[in-house]
Scaffold this motif. Structure first.
Motif, mmCIF file in Angstrom:
data_model
loop_
_atom_site.group_PDB
_atom_site.id
_atom_site.type_symbol
_atom_site.label_atom_id
_atom_site.label_comp_id
_atom_site.label_asym_id
_atom_site.label_seq_id
_atom_site.Cartn_x
_atom_site.Cartn_y
_atom_site.Cartn_z
ATOM 1 N N LYS A 43 0.844 -1.193 0.000
ATOM 2 C CA LYS A 43 0.000 0.000 0.000
ATOM 3 C C LYS A 43 0.878 1.241 0.000
ATOM 4 N N VAL A 44 0.562 2.175 -0.889
ATOM 5 C CA VAL A 44 1.320 3.418 -0.974
ATOM 6 C C VAL A 44 0.992 4.287 0.240
ATOM 7 N N THR A 45 2.033 4.728 0.929
ATOM 8 C CA THR A 45 1.829 5.600 2.093
ATOM 9 C C THR A 45 2.195 7.048 1.809
ATOM 10 N N GLU A 46 3.074 7.286 0.820
ATOM 11 C CA GLU A 46 3.506 8.652 0.550
ATOM 12 C C GLU A 46 4.010 8.751 -0.885
ATOM 13 N N VAL A 47 3.598 9.792 -1.611
ATOM 14 C CA VAL A 47 4.076 10.084 -2.964
ATOM 15 C C VAL A 47 4.704 11.473 -2.936
ATOM 16 N N LEU A 48 5.952 11.555 -3.354
ATOM 17 C CA LEU A 48 6.728 12.785 -3.191
ATOM 18 C C LEU A 48 6.952 13.542 -4.497
ATOM 19 N N ILE A 49 6.243 13.186 -5.557
ATOM 20 C CA ILE A 49 6.482 13.828 -6.857
ATOM 21 C C ILE A 49 5.167 14.347 -7.430
ATOM 22 N N ALA B 212 8.497 7.673 -3.747
ATOM 23 C CA ALA B 212 7.327 7.277 -2.956
ATOM 24 C C ALA B 212 7.741 6.247 -1.916
ATOM 25 N N HIS B 213 6.856 6.047 -0.930
ATOM 26 C CA HIS B 213 7.056 5.038 0.117
ATOM 27 C C HIS B 213 5.878 4.075 0.103
ATOM 28 N N ILE B 214 6.186 2.801 0.371
ATOM 29 C CA ILE B 214 5.157 1.772 0.536
ATOM 30 C C ILE B 214 5.150 1.346 2.000
ATOM 31 N N ASP B 215 4.000 0.950 2.502
ATOM 32 C CA ASP B 215 3.863 0.538 3.897
ATOM 33 C C ASP B 215 4.887 -0.557 4.222
ATOM 34 N N ALA B 216 5.767 -0.273 5.196
ATOM 35 C CA ALA B 216 6.847 -1.202 5.548
ATOM 36 C C ALA B 216 6.696 -1.736 6.959
ATOM 37 N N ILE C 199 12.322 13.913 -16.171
ATOM 38 C CA ILE C 199 11.143 14.723 -15.846
ATOM 39 C C ILE C 199 9.948 13.791 -15.651
ATOM 40 N N VAL C 200 9.175 14.041 -14.603
ATOM 41 C CA VAL C 200 7.963 13.261 -14.357
ATOM 42 C C VAL C 200 6.872 13.748 -15.301
ATOM 43 N N THR C 201 6.382 12.858 -16.145
ATOM 44 C CA THR C 201 5.332 13.227 -17.095
ATOM 45 C C THR C 201 3.953 12.719 -16.680
ATOM 46 N N VAL C 202 3.896 11.628 -15.920
ATOM 47 C CA VAL C 202 2.607 11.070 -15.492
ATOM 48 C C VAL C 202 2.729 10.632 -14.041
ATOM 49 N N LYS C 203 1.758 10.981 -13.236
ATOM 50 C CA LYS C 203 1.661 10.513 -11.849
ATOM 51 C C LYS C 203 0.528 9.509 -11.787
ATOM 52 N N ASN C 204 0.848 8.241 -11.460
ATOM 53 C CA ASN C 204 -0.133 7.161 -11.580
ATOM 54 C C ASN C 204 -0.810 6.786 -10.274
ATOM 55 N N ALA C 205 -0.172 7.009 -9.125
ATOM 56 C CA ALA C 205 -0.708 6.486 -7.861
ATOM 57 C C ALA C 205 -0.818 7.590 -6.822
ATOM 58 N N GLN C 206 -1.688 7.345 -5.848
ATOM 59 C CA GLN C 206 -1.909 8.258 -4.734
ATOM 60 C C GLN C 206 -1.786 7.476 -3.430
ATOM 61 N N PRO C 207 -1.511 8.153 -2.305
ATOM 62 C CA PRO C 207 -1.442 7.449 -1.022
ATOM 63 C C PRO C 207 -2.731 6.692 -0.725
#
Length: 416
Positions: free
Chosen positions: A97-103, A116-120, A219-227
């Motif tokens: 599970k994504v916990t944080e997206v930094l971009i 990004a960070h995933i639940d660890a 360069i980031v062109t697409v952001k696919n996921a959210q926390p």
């Protein structure tokens, strides 16, 4: 007297009869003029209109002269798209599970930057357990070392006593067995420590895998996921994402062009190319051919050509449409120094050229009427044709003239 009375009555005016009007001699001609004006206006409004034709202006092109600088001619025109040679949809190595997206889109990232960070939580707990097991194994060694030291001393003492006949051989054997047992146990504990260390390293790597990093600078062109979303390296259906974002290396942008296989003989490696983006029609980008992909598409009858962009500019973006002109090699100054000035040539689109009775002709517009000109073709390069006679630069010519167009027909230029 009786005969005179009727004659006087005949001369009397009858006031009850309607008066008769005298017709003017201009009535009929004026009526005809009015009818002709009405008919002419109806013809202008509802009659056939002059055909619309697409036009362009004939351009001038001259060959090099004694003091001319090196020139290039266009051998082939084509169209393609800007593509990124290095682009990646960044995902994780594990499902979580994504916990944080930094971009965000448009952000520049450096290599190994955290995206990004995933639940660890679970893997961190397992790491702590492995570290505890390693510590336990290390403490067991500390327990066995004094016993082994004492056993080795006893073995030395019994060896001396046996040599002086002060102790029996069985006592010596017992001391040797005890020493060997403690040494074997110490070796096993050392092996257990090595295993525990590998276990700790494994869990540390799994914790590291929950941190998603940039594989390269881009360069980031697409952001696919959210926390809060689930992410997996493999598509498992449902609402599971397979990537965090898409990163493009802008320094790896190039042009992909599909060239008709009939004209691929005009393209070679390192050939100069002039590229023009559809978004910036006045900007000519210097480029060159990287390679010709050695295979053809049988469905489209084309061959893919890779073209390198020799300038870097933020206006150049992936998937932009671009038109390219494959150029000839520039002539050197010493090659043109002994050549006289060439003839005056006229450049027109290939679509404006027609063949009638084995003669090459071009339709032009003169005083809003179509005229047919016989021309002499000097050279054809792709969709452009050079004429040595027949058309003067600056004249208005018709492109894709209708097949039923006749000499002297009044035409109108199609508005672009």
């Amino acid at each position: 007297m009786s005969s005179a009375k009727p004659s006087l009555d005949a001369l009397r005016i009858d006031r009850s009869a309607p008066p008769q009007r005298r017709r003017s001699p201009w009535t009929l001609p004026l009526t005809l003029v009015i009818l002709l004006v009405i008919a002419g206006g109806a013809w202008m409004l509802f009659g056939p209109k002059p055909p619309e034709v697409q036009t362009t202006i004939a351009l001038e092109q001259t060959t090099t002269g004694p003091n001319a600088s090196p020139t290039q001619t266009t051998l082939l025109n084509a169209s393609g798209y800007i593509t990124a040679r290095r682009a990646s949809t960044v995902s994780s190595k594990v499902t979580g599970k994504v916990t944080e997206v930094l971009i965000e889109e448009g952000m520049k990232v450096e290599k190994d930057q955290i995206l990004a960070h995933i639940d660890a939580t679970n893997v961190t707990a397992s790491l702590r357990l492995a570290e505890a097991q390693l510590y336990s194994a290390q403490q067991a060694i500390e327990e066995i070392k004094p016993n082994l030291t004492f056993a080795e001393k006893e073995l030395t003492r019994f060896t001396e006593l046996v040599a002086t006949k002060a102790a029996s051989t069985s006592d010596l054997n017992r001391a040797e067995a005890e020493t060997s047992s403690l040494r074997a146990r110490l070796n096993k504990l050392n092996a257990d420590i090595a295993v525990a260390e590998r276990e700790v390293d494994s869990w540390k790597q799994q914790v590291e895998d929950t941190i998603i990093r940039a594989p390269f600078t881009g360069i980031v062109t697409v952001k696919n996921a959210q926390p809060g979303e689930m992410i997996s390296p493999m598509s498992s259906g449902g609402f599971t994402r397979t990537g965090i974002c898409t990163i493009v290396d802008m320094d790896s942008l190039e042009i992909d062009v599909d060239v008709n296989e009939s004209y691929i003989n005009r393209v070679r490696a390192n050939q100069p190319v002039e590229a023009i983006l559809d978004s910036y029609a006045d900007w000519k980008i210097p480029s060159k051919v990287i390679a010709i992909i050695p295979t053809a598409d049988r469905q489209k009858a084309t061959v893919k050509v890779r073209v390198a962009i020799e300038v870097r500019d933020p206006r150049i973006l992936p998937d932009m449409g671009v038109k390219v002109a494959f150029k000839s090699a520039p002539q050197k100054q010493d090659e043109t120094a002994t050549k006289p000035s060439g003839p005056r040539l006229t450049l027109i689109p290939q679509a404006a050229l027609r063949s009638i009775d084995n003669l090459d002709i071009v339709w032009i517009i003169d005083n809003d009427r179509a005229q047919k000109r016989e021309v002499t073709v000097a050279q054809t390069n792709g969709d452009q044709t050079l004429l040595s006679s027949g058309i003067a630069p600056g004249e208005t010519i018709i492109i894709d003239a209708p097949s039923d167009l006749k000499e002297g027909t009044k035409v109108t230029e199609k508005k672009s």
